[in-house]
Write an enzyme that holds these catalytic residues in place. Structure first.
Site, PDB file in Angstrom:
ATOM      1  N   GLU A 197       5.917   5.324   2.600  1.00  0.00           N
ATOM      2  CA  GLU A 197       7.065   4.464   2.851  1.00  0.00           C
ATOM      3  C   GLU A 197       8.225   4.836   1.920  1.00  0.00           C
ATOM      4  O   GLU A 197       9.377   4.871   2.334  1.00  0.00           O
ATOM      5  CB  GLU A 197       6.663   3.004   2.656  1.00  0.00           C
ATOM      6  CG  GLU A 197       7.721   2.030   3.103  1.00  0.00           C
ATOM      7  CD  GLU A 197       7.239   0.601   3.057  1.00  0.00           C
ATOM      8  OE1 GLU A 197       8.077  -0.288   3.310  1.00  0.00           O
ATOM      9  OE2 GLU A 197       6.055   0.361   2.773  1.00  0.00           O
ATOM     10  N   ARG A 218     -10.877   4.113  -1.676  1.00  0.00           N
ATOM     11  CA  ARG A 218     -11.609   3.165  -0.830  1.00  0.00           C
ATOM     12  C   ARG A 218     -12.373   3.853   0.300  1.00  0.00           C
ATOM     13  O   ARG A 218     -13.386   3.331   0.765  1.00  0.00           O
ATOM     14  CB  ARG A 218     -10.680   2.076  -0.314  1.00  0.00           C
ATOM     15  CG  ARG A 218     -10.203   1.159  -1.447  1.00  0.00           C
ATOM     16  CD  ARG A 218      -9.300   0.036  -0.974  1.00  0.00           C
ATOM     17  NE  ARG A 218      -8.207   0.489  -0.164  1.00  0.00           N
ATOM     18  CZ  ARG A 218      -6.991   0.809  -0.615  1.00  0.00           C
ATOM     19  NH1 ARG A 218      -6.733   0.725  -1.897  1.00  0.00           N
ATOM     20  NH2 ARG A 218      -6.051   1.199   0.203  1.00  0.00           N
TER      21      ARG A 218
END
Length: 171
Positions: free
Chosen positions: A96, A59
């Site tokens: 994460e 992106r």
């Protein structure tokens, strides 16, 4: 000018319960919104002196390329490990759940070159910090960072203290 937040879809409980995912695909399919987002990011950098644009796949490429093109600057892609064909420098960083590695061609930037880093999202700041470390590892200077979206509650800006950080939309 439209409110770009109106063009971003919010998806609750994705990718897991309690998360609100900010989906920019709805902004990207709207030509006027896409143009405005790119223009606003470029405008946010109008006071930054830079030589080249750096952005991560995938992106980051969406916003980095048109800004580099419109400003007649070069573009350096940062890719996932194993995607670049020549000699690279790499940086592993925490996610994460686990780690990831990003790479850049070792000869992509010159010592002393002023770089802006562009991406769609500033969350925890881990990816941005890894990109800074890649850029600085080859002797280039980070003149600024610009993000379309900043998730303020995740405090990514704190990880980037000392750097010129700009964001267009804040959640």
């Amino acid at each position: 000018m439209m409110d770009l937040k109106d063009t971003i879809r919010s998806i609750k409980d994705f990718p897991e319960k309690g998360i609100i995912f900010r989906d920019i695909t709805t902004l990207l399919k709207d030509g006027n919104a896409l143009r405005q987002a790119v223009d606003e990011m470029a405008d946010a950098l109008s006071d930054v002196d830079y030589d080249i644009v750096v952005a991560p796949e995938s992106r980051g490429f969406i916003f980095g390329m048109p800004i580099a093109y419109n400003k007649c600057k070069g573009f350096v892609p940062i890719r996932k490990k194993g995607k670049l064909p020549a000699e690279t420098v790499s940086k592993e960083y925490a996610l994460e759940y686990g780690t990831a590695t990003i790479e850049m061609h070792v000869d992509a930037l010159q010592k002393g070159q002023k770089v802006v880093i562009l991406d769609d999202l500033l969350a925890t700041g881990g990816t941005a910090k890894a990109m800074i470390e890649l850029v600085e590892s080859v002797g280039a200077e980070v003149a600024g960072l610009c993000f379309l979206i900043e998730l303020e509650d995740l405090k990514g800006r704190d990880v980037l203290k000392g750097y010129n950080v700009k964001s267009i939309l804040k959640y």
